[in-house]
Design a protein around this motif. Structure first.
Motif, PDB file in Angstrom:
ATOM      1  N   ASN A   1      -0.012   4.803   1.313  1.00 15.64           N
ATOM      2  CA  ASN A   1      -1.448   4.979   1.425  1.00 15.64           C
ATOM      3  C   ASN A   1      -1.959   4.038   2.513  1.00 15.64           C
ATOM      4  O   ASN A   1      -1.192   3.287   3.090  1.00 15.64           O
ATOM      5  CB  ASN A   1      -2.132   4.691   0.086  1.00 15.64           C
ATOM      6  CG  ASN A   1      -3.374   5.516  -0.094  1.00 15.64           C
ATOM      7  OD1 ASN A   1      -4.026   5.901   0.872  1.00 15.64           O
ATOM      8  ND2 ASN A   1      -3.719   5.805  -1.338  1.00 15.64           N
ATOM      9  N   VAL A   2      -3.237   4.086   2.794  1.00 10.20           N
ATOM     10  CA  VAL A   2      -3.789   3.195   3.819  1.00 10.20           C
ATOM     11  C   VAL A   2      -3.908   1.785   3.250  1.00 10.20           C
ATOM     12  O   VAL A   2      -4.153   1.617   2.064  1.00 10.20           O
ATOM     13  CB  VAL A   2      -5.157   3.693   4.331  1.00 10.20           C
ATOM     14  CG1 VAL A   2      -5.018   5.016   5.035  1.00 10.20           C
ATOM     15  CG2 VAL A   2      -6.160   3.801   3.215  1.00 10.20           C
TER      16      VAL A   2
ATOM     17  N   ASN B   1      -3.537  12.024   4.847  1.00  8.72           N
ATOM     18  CA  ASN B   1      -4.576  12.881   4.259  1.00  8.72           C
ATOM     19  C   ASN B   1      -5.934  12.199   4.239  1.00  8.72           C
ATOM     20  O   ASN B   1      -6.966  12.858   4.416  1.00  8.72           O
ATOM     21  CB  ASN B   1      -4.184  13.317   2.854  1.00  8.72           C
ATOM     22  CG  ASN B   1      -3.108  14.363   2.873  1.00  8.72           C
ATOM     23  OD1 ASN B   1      -2.958  15.094   3.850  1.00  8.72           O
ATOM     24  ND2 ASN B   1      -2.328  14.429   1.815  1.00  8.72           N
ATOM     25  N   CYS B   2      -5.960  10.901   4.021  1.00  6.48           N
ATOM     26  CA  CYS B   2      -7.223  10.154   4.016  1.00  6.48           C
ATOM     27  C   CYS B   2      -7.935  10.305   5.352  1.00  6.48           C
ATOM     28  O   CYS B   2      -9.131  10.571   5.400  1.00  6.48           O
ATOM     29  CB  CYS B   2      -6.955   8.689   3.718  1.00  6.48           C
ATOM     30  SG  CYS B   2      -8.413   7.640   3.795  1.00  6.48           S
TER      31      CYS B   2
ATOM     32  N   ASP C   1       1.757  11.978   1.343  1.00  7.81           N
ATOM     33  CA  ASP C   1       1.321  11.325   2.585  1.00  7.81           C
ATOM     34  C   ASP C   1      -0.178  11.012   2.542  1.00  7.81           C
ATOM     35  O   ASP C   1      -0.967  11.457   3.374  1.00  7.81           O
ATOM     36  CB  ASP C   1       1.676  12.191   3.794  1.00  7.81           C
ATOM     37  CG  ASP C   1       1.841  11.382   5.060  1.00  7.81           C
ATOM     38  OD1 ASP C   1       1.476  10.182   5.046  1.00  7.81           O
ATOM     39  OD2 ASP C   1       2.310  11.920   6.066  1.00  7.81           O
ATOM     40  N   ASN C   2      -0.556  10.217   1.555  1.00  3.97           N
ATOM     41  CA  ASN C   2      -1.977   9.935   1.305  1.00  3.97           C
ATOM     42  C   ASN C   2      -2.686   9.264   2.468  1.00  3.97           C
ATOM     43  O   ASN C   2      -3.864   9.513   2.690  1.00  3.97           O
ATOM     44  CB  ASN C   2      -2.120   9.084   0.045  1.00  3.97           C
ATOM     45  CG  ASN C   2      -1.749   9.859  -1.188  1.00  3.97           C
ATOM     46  OD1 ASN C   2      -1.998  11.046  -1.264  1.00  3.97           O
ATOM     47  ND2 ASN C   2      -1.140   9.196  -2.145  1.00  3.97           N
ATOM     48  N   GLY C   3      -2.000   8.396   3.197  1.00  5.84           N
ATOM     49  CA  GLY C   3      -2.638   7.762   4.345  1.00  5.84           C
ATOM     50  C   GLY C   3      -3.060   8.787   5.375  1.00  5.84           C
ATOM     51  O   GLY C   3      -4.182   8.761   5.894  1.00  5.84           O
TER      52      GLY C   3
ATOM     53  N   TYR D   1       5.662   3.698   8.703  1.00  2.00           N
ATOM     54  CA  TYR D   1       6.052   3.898   7.313  1.00  2.00           C
ATOM     55  C   TYR D   1       7.358   3.168   7.057  1.00  2.00           C
ATOM     56  O   TYR D   1       8.238   3.159   7.907  1.00  2.00           O
ATOM     57  CB  TYR D   1       6.303   5.376   7.020  1.00  2.00           C
ATOM     58  CG  TYR D   1       5.114   6.288   7.115  1.00  2.00           C
ATOM     59  CD1 TYR D   1       4.488   6.738   5.967  1.00  2.00           C
ATOM     60  CD2 TYR D   1       4.641   6.725   8.337  1.00  2.00           C
ATOM     61  CE1 TYR D   1       3.412   7.597   6.041  1.00  2.00           C
ATOM     62  CE2 TYR D   1       3.561   7.585   8.424  1.00  2.00           C
ATOM     63  CZ  TYR D   1       2.947   8.018   7.270  1.00  2.00           C
ATOM     64  OH  TYR D   1       1.892   8.862   7.353  1.00  2.00           O
TER      65      TYR D   1
ATOM     66  N   LYS E   1      -9.026   0.781   4.348  1.00  2.00           N
ATOM     67  CA  LYS E   1      -9.871   1.526   3.413  1.00  2.00           C
ATOM     68  C   LYS E   1     -11.249   0.868   3.341  1.00  2.00           C
ATOM     69  O   LYS E   1     -12.280   1.546   3.340  1.00  2.00           O
ATOM     70  CB  LYS E   1      -9.211   1.560   2.030  1.00  2.00           C
ATOM     71  CG  LYS E   1     -10.068   2.145   0.921  1.00  2.00           C
ATOM     72  CD  LYS E   1     -10.281   3.616   1.070  1.00  2.00           C
ATOM     73  CE  LYS E   1     -10.891   4.240  -0.164  1.00  2.00           C
ATOM     74  NZ  LYS E   1     -12.299   3.959  -0.356  1.00  2.00           N
TER      75      LYS E   1
ATOM     76  N   TRP F   1       0.836  -1.190   0.000  1.00  2.00           N
ATOM     77  CA  TRP F   1       0.000   0.000   0.000  1.00  2.00           C
ATOM     78  C   TRP F   1       0.872   1.241   0.000  1.00  2.00           C
ATOM     79  O   TRP F   1       0.725   2.144   0.785  1.00  2.00           O
ATOM     80  CB  TRP F   1      -0.970  -0.001   1.183  1.00  2.00           C
ATOM     81  CG  TRP F   1      -0.329  -0.130   2.521  1.00  2.00           C
ATOM     82  CD1 TRP F   1       0.248   0.870   3.239  1.00  2.00           C
ATOM     83  CD2 TRP F   1      -0.172  -1.290   3.310  1.00  2.00           C
ATOM     84  NE1 TRP F   1       0.737   0.403   4.414  1.00  2.00           N
ATOM     85  CE2 TRP F   1       0.498  -0.928   4.494  1.00  2.00           C
ATOM     86  CE3 TRP F   1      -0.531  -2.609   3.136  1.00  2.00           C
ATOM     87  CZ2 TRP F   1       0.806  -1.838   5.490  1.00  2.00           C
ATOM     88  CZ3 TRP F   1      -0.216  -3.511   4.132  1.00  2.00           C
ATOM     89  CH2 TRP F   1       0.434  -3.109   5.281  1.00  2.00           C
ATOM     90  N   TRP F   2       1.753   1.304  -0.874  1.00  2.00           N
ATOM     91  CA  TRP F   2       2.770   2.346  -0.992  1.00  2.00           C
ATOM     92  C   TRP F   2       2.242   3.735  -0.622  1.00  2.00           C
ATOM     93  O   TRP F   2       1.525   4.356  -1.393  1.00  2.00           O
ATOM     94  CB  TRP F   2       3.312   2.348  -2.404  1.00  2.00           C
ATOM     95  CG  TRP F   2       4.124   1.128  -2.663  1.00  2.00           C
ATOM     96  CD1 TRP F   2       3.655  -0.113  -2.981  1.00  2.00           C
ATOM     97  CD2 TRP F   2       5.526   1.024  -2.571  1.00  2.00           C
ATOM     98  NE1 TRP F   2       4.690  -0.991  -3.102  1.00  2.00           N
ATOM     99  CE2 TRP F   2       5.860  -0.322  -2.855  1.00  2.00           C
ATOM    100  CE3 TRP F   2       6.540   1.914  -2.280  1.00  2.00           C
ATOM    101  CZ2 TRP F   2       7.169  -0.771  -2.861  1.00  2.00           C
ATOM    102  CZ3 TRP F   2       7.833   1.457  -2.293  1.00  2.00           C
ATOM    103  CH2 TRP F   2       8.127   0.128  -2.576  1.00  2.00           C
TER     104      TRP F   2
END
Length: 116
Positions: A4-5, A81-82, A77-79, A65, A10, A1-2
């Motif tokens: 991301n969550v 931000n999600c 840093d999508n995780g 991470y 999810k 899950w590069w």
């Protein structure tokens, strides 16, 4: 899950934070604005959705991470931000704050650094 969550997390968010309706009595985390209502109408969040979990004032998340912090930052840093943006601004109280605890470069840190 590069950067991301994980898919399981999810999926949990997708199943848990379902739309509802405060007028129809359906339980949910958020609702769409009423038909014909301005998206930024009364009680709407910055996304135009009306949060129904307004009793939630704080959200905290802990994540590890494999990448150093600067790489996660450059990747968006999508995780983080999600959780900090998408979920918080659509379902919880407008003044909800988010605490993010990230341990970066977990695969190259020593046991002493992890314990600190």
């Amino acid at each position: 899950w590069w950067l991301n969550v994980p898919a399981a997390l999810k999926g949990f968010f997708d199943r848990t934070f379902q739309p509802g309706s405060s007028t129809a009595g359906a339980i949910g985390a958020w609702e769409f604005p009423p038909t014909g209502c301005d998206a930024a109408g009364e009680g709407a969040s910055s996304t135009g959705l009306r949060p129904l979990l307004t009793n939630v004032k704080r959200v905290a998340a802990v994540s590890t991470y494999g990448a150093p912090q600067h790489i996660a930052f450059l990747a968006g840093d999508n995780g983080r931000n999600c959780i900090a943006t998408a979920i918080r601004h659509g379902a919880f109280a407008p003044d909800c704050t988010c605490l993010w605890l990230g341990l970066y470069a977990i695969d190259s840190t020593s046991g002493q650094e992890r314990a600190a």
